[in-house]
Design a protein around this motif. Sequence first.
Motif, PDB file in Angstrom:
ATOM      1  N   THR A  70       0.846  -1.255   0.003  1.00 41.55           N
ATOM      2  CA  THR A  70       0.068   0.320   0.034  1.00 41.55           C
ATOM      3  C   THR A  70       0.983   1.329   0.074  1.00 41.55           C
ATOM      4  OG1 THR A  70      -1.611  -1.053   1.196  1.00 41.55           O
ATOM      5  CG2 THR A  70      -1.810   1.175   1.134  1.00 41.55           C
ATOM      6  N   VAL A  71       2.017   1.365   0.662  1.00 41.56           N
ATOM      7  CA  VAL A  71       2.946   2.089   0.836  1.00 41.56           C
ATOM      8  C   VAL A  71       3.506   2.701  -0.570  1.00 41.56           C
ATOM      9  CG1 VAL A  71       5.006   3.095   1.617  1.00 41.56           C
ATOM     10  CG2 VAL A  71       3.580   2.328   3.149  1.00 41.56           C
ATOM     11  N   ALA A  74       0.967   4.276  -2.732  1.00 40.97           N
ATOM     12  CA  ALA A  74       0.815   5.895  -2.288  1.00 40.97           C
ATOM     13  C   ALA A  74       2.368   6.400  -2.916  1.00 40.97           C
ATOM     14  CB  ALA A  74       0.825   5.852  -0.922  1.00 40.97           C
ATOM     15  N   LEU A  78       2.223   9.628  -5.582  1.00 39.55           N
ATOM     16  CA  LEU A  78       3.062  10.825  -5.117  1.00 39.55           C
ATOM     17  C   LEU A  78       4.241  11.193  -6.279  1.00 39.55           C
ATOM     18  CD1 LEU A  78       3.028  10.439  -1.243  1.00 39.55           C
ATOM     19  CD2 LEU A  78       1.711  12.150  -2.528  1.00 39.55           C
ATOM     20  N   TRP A  87       9.757  10.190  -3.166  1.00 39.38           N
ATOM     21  CA  TRP A  87       8.556   9.160  -3.226  1.00 39.38           C
ATOM     22  C   TRP A  87       8.729   7.798  -4.271  1.00 39.38           C
ATOM     23  CZ3 TRP A  87       6.385  10.655   0.677  1.00 39.38           C
ATOM     24  CH2 TRP A  87       6.077  11.874   0.985  1.00 39.38           C
TER      25      TRP A  87
END
Length: 248
Positions: A70-71, A74, A78, A87
Motif C-alpha cells: 500500500t505504501v 501511495a 505521489l 517518493w
Amino acid sequence: MGSLEQRLIGLFRRLFRSTITGYLTLLFGLASLGLVFGYASASMYGVEHGINLIAYWHIPLALVGGVALTVTFAGCVLFLVTGTRFWEQLAHASGEIGFIFATLTLVTGSAWGRVIWNTWWDWSDIRLVTFLFVWFIYAGYLLIYSSAGGSGRVSRLASVYGVVGFITVPISYASTRLWTTRLHAPSIGNPDAEAAISASVLLVSLVAFLLLYVYLLGSRVRLHALTTRVSELKNRSQTETYKSTEAN
C-alpha cells in the motif's frame, strides 16, 4: 516542492534516522519469540502440532506485506503527481520489502498447510491463487524498476505499473469474504472459525513485524539516497574532467 510535501518528507527522514525503531524492533521481536514458544498453544484446527506456531508469523507477514505494498502504491502516486525522487525511492524500497514479506507468507503458509490441510498448495482456494497473482505483479514491478537505469521515462512507467497493479492487493485480502474459499475461512469477526489463535500473542508479533518493516524501509531509503548522491558526484566529476580536457 510544496511546504506540506517538504514537511512530510522531513518527517519520514527523521523517522528513518531514528535509532528508537531498531531498539523497539529488537524488543518486540524477542517478545514475540518468547510468547510464541513459551505461551501460545500449538493446537489449531483440531490438530496438535508445533507447525501451528508459524501462524503467529505467517499472519503478520501477510498483513504487514499488504501495508508495504500500500505504501508502494501511495509512493508511486505521489511520484507521478509531484515528480519528487524521494517518493519513487520510498515506493521502490517498500515494494522490495513487501515482495519479501509476500514470498515469506507463501512459504510459511505452504509449510503450515502441509500439516493442517495435508497439501502444500490448492489451486481451488481463492486466497492462495489471488495472493500468488499479487506476488507475480510485484515481481514485475521490481523487474521494470531495475531496468530503469536512472531513466525518468522507465521510472514513471514502473510507477504507473505500481499504481495499476495495486488493485490485486485489496482483491486478494478481501477474497475470503467476496467468494467461498476452501481453506482460508475468515477468522476475524467469524465466531465459527476453527483456528484457536491467541489474540495477544498475534498482536505482539504483528507490532514486531510492523516495526521491522519500518526499520528495513528506513535503511533501504537511506541507501537509495546515498546511491543517488554517489551517482550525482560521479557524473559531476566526469563532467568537470571532460570540460577540463576540452579547455586544454
